[in-house]
Write a protein that holds these residues in place. Structure first.
Motif, PDB file in Angstrom:
ATOM      1  N   VAL A   8       0.777  -0.345   0.000  1.00 49.28           N
ATOM      2  CA  VAL A   8       0.000   0.000   0.000  1.00 49.28           C
ATOM      3  C   VAL A   8       0.545   0.241   0.000  1.00 49.28           C
ATOM      4  O   VAL A   8       1.344   0.243  -0.020  1.00 49.28           O
ATOM      5  CB  VAL A   8      -0.730  -0.736   0.321  1.00 49.28           C
ATOM      6  N   LEU A   9      -1.271  -0.008  -2.047  1.00 48.72           N
ATOM      7  CA  LEU A   9      -0.177   0.737  -1.388  1.00 48.72           C
ATOM      8  C   LEU A   9       0.786  -0.268  -1.301  1.00 48.72           C
ATOM      9  O   LEU A   9       0.648  -1.296  -1.036  1.00 48.72           O
ATOM     10  CB  LEU A   9      -0.745   0.991  -0.112  1.00 48.72           C
ATOM     11  N   ALA A  10       1.609   0.727  -1.266  1.00 45.39           N
ATOM     12  CA  ALA A  10       1.903  -0.619  -1.345  1.00 45.39           C
ATOM     13  C   ALA A  10       3.217  -0.823  -0.705  1.00 45.39           C
ATOM     14  O   ALA A  10       4.185  -0.242  -0.947  1.00 45.39           O
ATOM     15  CB  ALA A  10       1.786  -0.945  -2.754  1.00 45.39           C
ATOM     16  N   ALA A  11       3.123  -1.520   0.049  1.00 45.18           N
ATOM     17  CA  ALA A  11       4.245  -1.944   0.866  1.00 45.18           C
ATOM     18  C   ALA A  11       4.745  -3.243   0.284  1.00 45.18           C
ATOM     19  O   ALA A  11       4.463  -3.583  -0.849  1.00 45.18           O
ATOM     20  CB  ALA A  11       3.794  -2.119   2.304  1.00 45.18           C
ATOM     21  N   ALA A  12       5.466  -4.047   1.040  1.00 42.87           N
ATOM     22  CA  ALA A  12       5.947  -5.326   0.538  1.00 42.87           C
ATOM     23  C   ALA A  12       4.742  -6.221   0.295  1.00 42.87           C
ATOM     24  O   ALA A  12       4.018  -6.555   1.201  1.00 42.87           O
ATOM     25  CB  ALA A  12       6.873  -5.966   1.550  1.00 42.87           C
ATOM     26  N   LEU A  13       4.502  -6.613  -0.952  1.00 40.84           N
ATOM     27  CA  LEU A  13       3.306  -7.365  -1.274  1.00 40.84           C
ATOM     28  C   LEU A  13       3.509  -8.869  -1.161  1.00 40.84           C
ATOM     29  O   LEU A  13       2.559  -9.623  -1.016  1.00 40.84           O
ATOM     30  CB  LEU A  13       2.854  -7.035  -2.702  1.00 40.84           C
ATOM     31  N   LEU A  14       4.751  -9.279  -1.274  1.00 41.40           N
ATOM     32  CA  LEU A  14       5.018 -10.707  -1.257  1.00 41.40           C
ATOM     33  C   LEU A  14       5.971 -11.058  -0.145  1.00 41.40           C
ATOM     34  O   LEU A  14       6.893 -10.314   0.158  1.00 41.40           O
ATOM     35  CB  LEU A  14       5.634 -11.136  -2.600  1.00 41.40           C
ATOM     36  N   THR A  15       5.770 -12.189   0.493  1.00 38.93           N
ATOM     37  CA  THR A  15       6.663 -12.619   1.550  1.00 38.93           C
ATOM     38  C   THR A  15       7.871 -13.309   0.953  1.00 38.93           C
ATOM     39  O   THR A  15       7.752 -14.152   0.085  1.00 38.93           O
ATOM     40  CB  THR A  15       5.931 -13.621   2.471  1.00 38.93           C
ATOM     41  N   ALA A  16       9.077 -12.928   1.408  1.00 34.18           N
ATOM     42  CA  ALA A  16      10.295 -13.505   0.867  1.00 34.18           C
ATOM     43  C   ALA A  16      10.268 -15.020   0.998  1.00 34.18           C
ATOM     44  O   ALA A  16       9.883 -15.569   2.023  1.00 34.18           O
ATOM     45  CB  ALA A  16      11.508 -12.940   1.601  1.00 34.18           C
ATOM     46  N   GLY A  17      10.661 -15.705  -0.074  1.00 33.94           N
ATOM     47  CA  GLY A  17      10.745 -17.151  -0.028  1.00 33.94           C
ATOM     48  C   GLY A  17       9.603 -17.856  -0.722  1.00 33.94           C
ATOM     49  O   GLY A  17       9.691 -19.053  -0.986  1.00 33.94           O
ATOM     50  N   LEU A  18       8.508 -17.165  -1.038  1.00 32.73           N
ATOM     51  CA  LEU A  18       7.416 -17.813  -1.745  1.00 32.73           C
ATOM     52  C   LEU A  18       7.826 -18.094  -3.183  1.00 32.73           C
ATOM     53  O   LEU A  18       8.458 -17.266  -3.832  1.00 32.73           O
ATOM     54  CB  LEU A  18       6.159 -16.920  -1.735  1.00 32.73           C
ATOM     55  N   THR A  19       7.464 -19.240  -3.697  1.00 37.50           N
ATOM     56  CA  THR A  19       7.803 -19.616  -5.063  1.00 37.50           C
ATOM     57  C   THR A  19       6.602 -19.401  -5.958  1.00 37.50           C
ATOM     58  O   THR A  19       5.517 -19.910  -5.675  1.00 37.50           O
ATOM     59  CB  THR A  19       8.208 -21.098  -5.122  1.00 37.50           C
ATOM     60  N   PRO A  20       6.731 -18.648  -7.044  1.00 39.01           N
ATOM     61  CA  PRO A  20       5.598 -18.410  -7.930  1.00 39.01           C
ATOM     62  C   PRO A  20       5.136 -19.698  -8.604  1.00 39.01           C
ATOM     63  O   PRO A  20       5.942 -20.502  -9.055  1.00 39.01           O
ATOM     64  CB  PRO A  20       6.159 -17.418  -8.967  1.00 39.01           C
ATOM     65  N   HIS A 220     -10.929   4.891  -6.448  1.00 37.91           N
ATOM     66  CA  HIS A 220      -9.615   4.552  -5.895  1.00 37.91           C
ATOM     67  C   HIS A 220      -9.621   3.099  -5.469  1.00 37.91           C
ATOM     68  O   HIS A 220     -10.628   2.581  -4.993  1.00 37.91           O
ATOM     69  CB  HIS A 220      -9.289   5.450  -4.700  1.00 37.91           C
ATOM     70  N   LEU A 221      -8.485   2.443  -5.663  1.00 36.20           N
ATOM     71  CA  LEU A 221      -8.285   1.074  -5.211  1.00 36.20           C
ATOM     72  C   LEU A 221      -7.000   1.011  -4.396  1.00 36.20           C
ATOM     73  O   LEU A 221      -6.003   1.652  -4.750  1.00 36.20           O
ATOM     74  CB  LEU A 221      -8.156   0.109  -6.400  1.00 36.20           C
ATOM     75  N   THR A 222      -7.017   0.252  -3.326  1.00 40.08           N
ATOM     76  CA  THR A 222      -5.796  -0.029  -2.575  1.00 40.08           C
ATOM     77  C   THR A 222      -5.947  -1.412  -1.968  1.00 40.08           C
ATOM     78  O   THR A 222      -7.035  -1.999  -1.995  1.00 40.08           O
ATOM     79  CB  THR A 222      -5.519   1.041  -1.507  1.00 40.08           C
ATOM     80  N   ALA A 223      -4.845  -1.951  -1.434  1.00 36.91           N
ATOM     81  CA  ALA A 223      -4.879  -3.330  -0.986  1.00 36.91           C
ATOM     82  C   ALA A 223      -3.993  -3.545   0.220  1.00 36.91           C
ATOM     83  O   ALA A 223      -3.040  -2.801   0.461  1.00 36.91           O
ATOM     84  CB  ALA A 223      -4.448  -4.270  -2.122  1.00 36.91           C
ATOM     85  N   GLY A 224      -4.298  -4.573   0.995  1.00 32.18           N
ATOM     86  CA  GLY A 224      -3.526  -4.996   2.143  1.00 32.18           C
ATOM     87  C   GLY A 224      -4.201  -6.212   2.748  1.00 32.18           C
ATOM     88  O   GLY A 224      -5.297  -6.604   2.327  1.00 32.18           O
ATOM     89  N   LEU A 234      -8.890  -6.255  -1.044  1.00 30.77           N
ATOM     90  CA  LEU A 234      -9.059  -5.072  -1.884  1.00 30.77           C
ATOM     91  C   LEU A 234      -9.995  -4.072  -1.221  1.00 30.77           C
ATOM     92  O   LEU A 234     -11.065  -4.443  -0.723  1.00 30.77           O
ATOM     93  CB  LEU A 234      -9.617  -5.479  -3.243  1.00 30.77           C
ATOM     94  N   VAL A 235      -9.605  -2.791  -1.231  1.00 33.06           N
ATOM     95  CA  VAL A 235     -10.435  -1.697  -0.727  1.00 33.06           C
ATOM     96  C   VAL A 235     -10.831  -0.827  -1.905  1.00 33.06           C
ATOM     97  O   VAL A 235      -9.972  -0.286  -2.613  1.00 33.06           O
ATOM     98  CB  VAL A 235      -9.695  -0.859   0.328  1.00 33.06           C
ATOM     99  N   VAL A 236     -12.126  -0.699  -2.136  1.00 35.04           N
ATOM    100  CA  VAL A 236     -12.667   0.043  -3.272  1.00 35.04           C
ATOM    101  C   VAL A 236     -13.390   1.280  -2.753  1.00 35.04           C
ATOM    102  O   VAL A 236     -14.312   1.180  -1.943  1.00 35.04           O
ATOM    103  CB  VAL A 236     -13.653  -0.820  -4.088  1.00 35.04           C
ATOM    104  N   THR A 237     -12.991   2.459  -3.216  1.00 32.52           N
ATOM    105  CA  THR A 237     -13.645   3.710  -2.816  1.00 32.52           C
ATOM    106  C   THR A 237     -14.656   4.127  -3.883  1.00 32.52           C
ATOM    107  O   THR A 237     -14.331   4.176  -5.068  1.00 32.52           O
ATOM    108  CB  THR A 237     -12.615   4.827  -2.625  1.00 32.52           C
TER     109      THR A 237
END
Length: 475
Positions: A8-20, A220-224, A234-237
């Protein structure tokens, strides 16, 4: 430009170590740690727009600037400037495109580099005036370059496709999706991106957003992760079609898709921000109400706490400029809350809230603007220890002048990797109508004015006399 029909926005969206979970990504690739690290060097970067910049003689064509983070923060010298006339970027700059009116970011193709998503709300799509377009610009070791368009799946159903953007992992599969809003009630989720061909598929999130003459769809869209399940929400305004009430709709993410959880009625501005205000591991939602809400003259900021079941609909706090501890005064049309950002400034584990106040009068200077920083605490957002900054604050370059609009955009992000979020501010009316960017460092005592970074369009190789509105949006 005009396109045929065929981020959030964006902060770190993915946790380190996850494999796509995709065979399209090389086995050695890992998702980017930060959603805004475009060159993969471990430092967050700052993107900001000048959506009214002329390009090739075309007014309001738009430009986006990315400055890359380092141990010393951002610098105008370390930059990439993007327009629709930039080599590798789809399309052609045309009058009124407003390329950069909206921004989002995340590692869409899971190659270890964050990608930048740019909305052009004035783009004509075939014969559809202002249909809107969305472009993904790919991150890489040398920064951002090359891109692909994200086609609108329903061109005739709405306008301004890309007026709202969010990148997050809504399905919990370890790689993010792109959510795109418009003036319509539908939100499109694009997933499984590759650099060669873009999104492999998309799906429609049907919402109860009000649309029609004078109404806005998703603004507006944001996420966390508001319920702490490891999958983004998802947060939808927008406005509710059944009641015409404005506010924020919360959709919880899961492997089976996004599902509606709650509506936060708040007569909201056209935005929300997400972050963990009370350090409990659940992201919280912060939104704002204009002064016309009746709760204040100049606007108020409201926080809603997350929890195991999602967002609680009872506000945790409502704060305005007459709240004890908040600098300034609640005055008509201040626009307290015109922009919001949430991150931990002082490293205490509680996120702060940066609040734009772009119409603030400073002395005799009208619409000079200011930024207020509200602290986080074990209880959530609080007015205790609030800070305020203007161009007349000691250590902040320049002088508060009428129509500077300091606080037109705000962003809290750790640009120098010291564990404390820095405050970046857009002043899109500075040296009217050019605009300017300010970066104030975070510290254990809060935001500090020591070693403030400041630059305008001249330092970026852009016109200093054209109508740019540099800093109107920021990511």
């Amino acid at each position: 430009m005009r396109r045929n029909t065929a981020a959030v926005l964006a902060a770190a969206l993915l946790t380190a170590g996850l494999t796509p979970l995709t065979l399209a990504t090389p086995a050695s690739a890992a998702p980017a740690r930060y959603a805004d690290d475009f060159n993969g060097d471990g430092y967050r970067d700052l993107a900001f727009s000048a959506p009214y910049a002329p390009v090739g003689g075309k007014g309001d064509a738009g430009a986006v600037v990315v400055t890359y983070g380092s141990a010393n923060g951002i610098s105008a010298a370390r930059r990439t400037v993007l327009t629709q006339n930039t080599a590798g970027i789809p399309g052609t700059a045309e009058e009124g495109d407003r390329f950069g009116k909206t921004l989002a970011s995340g590692d869409l193709n899971a190659d270890g580099y964050a990608d930048l998503v740019i909305g052009s709300v004035g783009e004509d799509v075939g014969s559809d005036a202002d249909g809107g377009s969305v472009t993904v610009v790919w991150g890489g070791k040398s920064g951002l370059s090359g891109g692909l368009g994200v086609p609108d799946p329903a061109v005739s159903a709405h306008d301004e496709y890309g007026v709202a953007l969010a990148v997050a992992d809504f399905s919990g599969d370890g790689r993010p999706e792109l959510a795109v809003g418009s003036t319509g009630s539908d939100i499109w989720i694009h997933q499984d991106f590759t650099k060669a061909s873009g999104a492999a598929s998309h799906s429609e999130l049907a919402t109860n957003l009000q649309t029609g003459p004078g109404l806005s769809g998703s603004r507006h869209l944001t996420a966390g992760d508001v319920n702490g399940d490891g999958t983004d929400d998802l947060v939808v305004t927008g406005s509710d079609a059944a009641t015409y009430d404005a506010g924020n709709m919360i959709y919880l993410g899961s492997a089976s898709g996004l599902t509606f959880q709650a509506f936060l009625k708040s007569d909201a501005w056209e935005l929300a921000a997400v972050g963990d205000l009370n350090g409990d591991g659940y992201d919280d939602v912060v939104t704002a109400e204009p002064g016309s809400s009746g709760k204040s003259l100049g606007g108020s900021v409201i926080s809603y706490l997350g929890g195991a079941n999602g967002v609680r609909t009872q506000p945790q706090a409502t704060i305005h400029q007459d709240t004890p501890g908040v600098p300034g005064a609640d005055e008509d049309m201040d626009a307290f809350g015109n922009d919001l950002s949430v991150a931990d400034v002082d490293g205490d584990g509680y996120a702060e809230v940066a609040v734009g106040v772009l119409h603030e009068t400073i002395g005799t200077a009208k619409i000079a603007g200011s930024v207020t920083v509200l602290r986080g605490s074990a209880a959530g957002m609080t007015a205790t220890g609030a800070q305020s900054f203007t161009q007349d604050t000691a250590g902040v370059p320049g002088t508060a002048e009428s129509a500077d609009r300091f606080g037109a955009s705000v962003r809290l992000s750790d640009l120098n990797r010291d564990g404390k979020a820095d405050l970046s501010v857009g002043s899109d009316g500075e040296n009217h109508p050019s605009g300017a960017i300010y970066s104030l460092r975070g510290s254990a005592s809060g935001v500090t004015t020591k070693n403030v970074i400041n630059f305008g369009p001249g330092s970026l190789g852009m016109s200093t006399t054209a109508y740019l509105r540099l800093g109107q949006d920021m990511l």
